[in-house]
Scaffold this motif. Structure first.
Motif, PDB file in Angstrom:
ATOM      1  N   LEU A  63      53.491  71.133  40.672  1.00 25.48           N
ATOM      2  CA  LEU A  63      52.407  70.195  40.429  1.00 25.48           C
ATOM      3  C   LEU A  63      51.284  70.936  39.919  1.00 25.48           C
ATOM      4  N   ARG A  64      51.051  71.738  40.760  1.00 20.09           N
ATOM      5  CA  ARG A  64      49.676  72.665  40.660  1.00 20.09           C
ATOM      6  C   ARG A  64      49.730  73.440  39.414  1.00 20.09           C
ATOM      7  N   GLN A  65      50.933  73.810  38.828  1.00 19.31           N
ATOM      8  CA  GLN A  65      50.762  74.394  37.478  1.00 19.31           C
ATOM      9  C   GLN A  65      50.745  73.655  36.518  1.00 19.31           C
ATOM     10  N   GLU A  66      51.382  72.461  36.560  1.00 19.38           N
ATOM     11  CA  GLU A  66      51.303  71.264  35.605  1.00 19.38           C
ATOM     12  C   GLU A  66      50.073  70.803  35.555  1.00 19.38           C
ATOM     13  N   LEU A  67      49.090  70.775  36.499  1.00 22.51           N
ATOM     14  CA  LEU A  67      47.773  70.443  36.494  1.00 22.51           C
ATOM     15  C   LEU A  67      46.875  71.557  36.278  1.00 22.51           C
ATOM     16  N   ASN A  68      47.526  72.901  35.982  1.00 25.83           N
ATOM     17  CA  ASN A  68      46.779  73.964  35.547  1.00 25.83           C
ATOM     18  C   ASN A  68      45.555  74.232  36.447  1.00 25.83           C
ATOM     19  N   LEU A  69      45.933  74.214  37.836  1.00 22.82           N
ATOM     20  CA  LEU A  69      44.860  74.732  38.820  1.00 22.82           C
ATOM     21  C   LEU A  69      45.316  75.944  39.631  1.00 22.82           C
ATOM     22  N   SER A  70      44.604  76.777  40.039  1.00 21.53           N
ATOM     23  CA  SER A  70      44.775  77.638  41.031  1.00 21.53           C
ATOM     24  C   SER A  70      44.820  77.282  42.423  1.00 21.53           C
ATOM     25  N   GLN A  71      45.596  77.962  43.047  1.00 21.09           N
ATOM     26  CA  GLN A  71      45.902  77.723  44.499  1.00 21.09           C
ATOM     27  C   GLN A  71      44.391  77.119  45.093  1.00 21.09           C
ATOM     28  N   GLU A  72      43.466  78.180  44.670  1.00 17.90           N
ATOM     29  CA  GLU A  72      42.110  77.865  45.120  1.00 17.90           C
ATOM     30  C   GLU A  72      41.746  76.249  44.943  1.00 17.90           C
ATOM     31  N   LYS A  73      41.674  76.054  43.587  1.00 18.95           N
ATOM     32  CA  LYS A  73      41.095  74.726  43.326  1.00 18.95           C
ATOM     33  C   LYS A  73      42.129  73.574  43.662  1.00 18.95           C
ATOM     34  N   PHE A  74      43.572  73.953  43.772  1.00 15.10           N
ATOM     35  CA  PHE A  74      44.350  72.996  44.149  1.00 15.10           C
ATOM     36  C   PHE A  74      43.969  72.403  45.766  1.00 15.10           C
ATOM     37  N   ALA A  75      43.952  73.521  46.317  1.00 14.05           N
ATOM     38  CA  ALA A  75      43.284  73.516  47.910  1.00 14.05           C
ATOM     39  C   ALA A  75      42.164  72.633  47.938  1.00 14.05           C
ATOM     40  N   ALA A  76      41.281  72.837  47.195  1.00 16.93           N
ATOM     41  CA  ALA A  76      39.808  72.051  47.220  1.00 16.93           C
ATOM     42  C   ALA A  76      40.205  70.659  47.012  1.00 16.93           C
ATOM     43  N   GLU A  77      41.050  70.303  46.047  1.00 20.26           N
ATOM     44  CA  GLU A  77      41.539  68.799  45.682  1.00 20.26           C
ATOM     45  C   GLU A  77      41.923  68.189  47.024  1.00 20.26           C
ATOM     46  N   PHE A  78      42.751  69.011  47.789  1.00 19.21           N
ATOM     47  CA  PHE A  78      43.380  68.299  48.917  1.00 19.21           C
ATOM     48  C   PHE A  78      42.553  68.529  49.984  1.00 19.21           C
ATOM     49  N   VAL A  91      41.880  71.292  51.824  1.00 19.53           N
ATOM     50  CA  VAL A  91      42.465  72.188  52.682  1.00 19.53           C
ATOM     51  C   VAL A  91      42.310  73.639  52.249  1.00 19.53           C
ATOM     52  N   THR A  92      42.738  74.625  52.963  1.00 15.26           N
ATOM     53  CA  THR A  92      42.306  75.863  52.360  1.00 15.26           C
ATOM     54  C   THR A  92      43.326  76.708  51.579  1.00 15.26           C
ATOM     55  N   PHE A  93      43.037  77.809  50.655  1.00 14.06           N
ATOM     56  CA  PHE A  93      44.157  78.246  50.033  1.00 14.06           C
ATOM     57  C   PHE A  93      45.006  78.894  50.682  1.00 14.06           C
ATOM     58  N   PRO A  94      44.976  79.284  51.995  1.00 15.37           N
ATOM     59  CA  PRO A  94      46.118  79.767  52.748  1.00 15.37           C
ATOM     60  C   PRO A  94      46.993  78.925  52.869  1.00 15.37           C
ATOM     61  N   THR A  95      46.695  77.392  53.150  1.00 14.12           N
ATOM     62  CA  THR A  95      47.531  76.303  53.350  1.00 14.12           C
ATOM     63  C   THR A  95      48.481  76.289  52.134  1.00 14.12           C
ATOM     64  N   ILE A  96      47.768  76.034  51.012  1.00 17.59           N
ATOM     65  CA  ILE A  96      48.562  75.869  50.044  1.00 17.59           C
ATOM     66  C   ILE A  96      49.586  76.971  49.611  1.00 17.59           C
ATOM     67  N   ASN A  97      49.194  78.333  49.834  1.00 13.58           N
ATOM     68  CA  ASN A  97      50.159  79.195  49.815  1.00 13.58           C
ATOM     69  C   ASN A  97      51.421  79.107  50.980  1.00 13.58           C
ATOM     70  N   ARG A  98      50.867  78.572  52.054  1.00 14.88           N
ATOM     71  CA  ARG A  98      52.242  78.513  52.960  1.00 14.88           C
ATOM     72  C   ARG A  98      53.178  77.377  52.453  1.00 14.88           C
ATOM     73  N   TRP A  99      52.322  76.194  51.966  1.00 15.63           N
ATOM     74  CA  TRP A  99      53.336  75.218  51.449  1.00 15.63           C
ATOM     75  C   TRP A  99      54.231  75.678  50.562  1.00 15.63           C
ATOM     76  N   GLU A 100      53.641  76.421  49.474  1.00 13.99           N
ATOM     77  CA  GLU A 100      54.493  76.832  48.315  1.00 13.99           C
ATOM     78  C   GLU A 100      55.472  77.646  48.669  1.00 13.99           C
ATOM     79  N   ASN A 101      55.263  78.541  49.602  1.00 13.26           N
ATOM     80  CA  ASN A 101      56.222  79.534  50.292  1.00 13.26           C
ATOM     81  C   ASN A 101      57.147  79.076  51.180  1.00 13.26           C
ATOM     82  N   GLY A 102      56.914  77.617  51.611  1.00 14.63           N
ATOM     83  CA  GLY A 102      58.016  77.029  52.378  1.00 14.63           C
ATOM     84  C   GLY A 102      57.700  77.343  53.975  1.00 14.63           C
TER      85      GLY A 102
END
Length: 85
Positions: A22-37, A39-50
């Motif tokens: 979804l993040r890639q479809e929206l063409n957003l970095s983890q940082e920008k995706f985190a801002a949309e939600f 939350v912090t960048f590490p949170t998005i990273n942890r989501w993506e890594n399961g």
């Protein structure tokens, strides 16, 4: 709403892959995706890594974004959450 949440929650191992797609479809970095939600960048990273599952509120937002994407969002849902039951 609850159907989307149960769909996402039932297939927990795929949530990280869906978040990344979804993040890639929206063409957003983890940082920008985190801002949309909000939350912090590490949170998005942890989501993506399961390592962590998104909160129910985040899952609702993910579902909403998939719906906003229309057909592309539905393709992502089908790709990562095939109905097996």
């Amino acid at each position: 709403m609850s159907q989307s949440r149960s769909l996402l929650a039932a297939k927990q191992p795929n949530i990280g892959k869906l978040v990344r797609a979804l993040r890639q479809e929206l063409n957003l970095s983890q940082e920008k995706f985190a801002a949309e939600f909000g939350v912090t960048f590490p949170t998005i990273n942890r989501w993506e890594n399961g390592h962590v599952t998104p909160s129910p509120l985040a899952i609702q937002r993910i579902s909403s974004l998939l719906n906003e994407l229309g057909e592309r969002g539905q393709i992502l849902k089908k790709t990562y959450f095939r109905e097996e039951e």
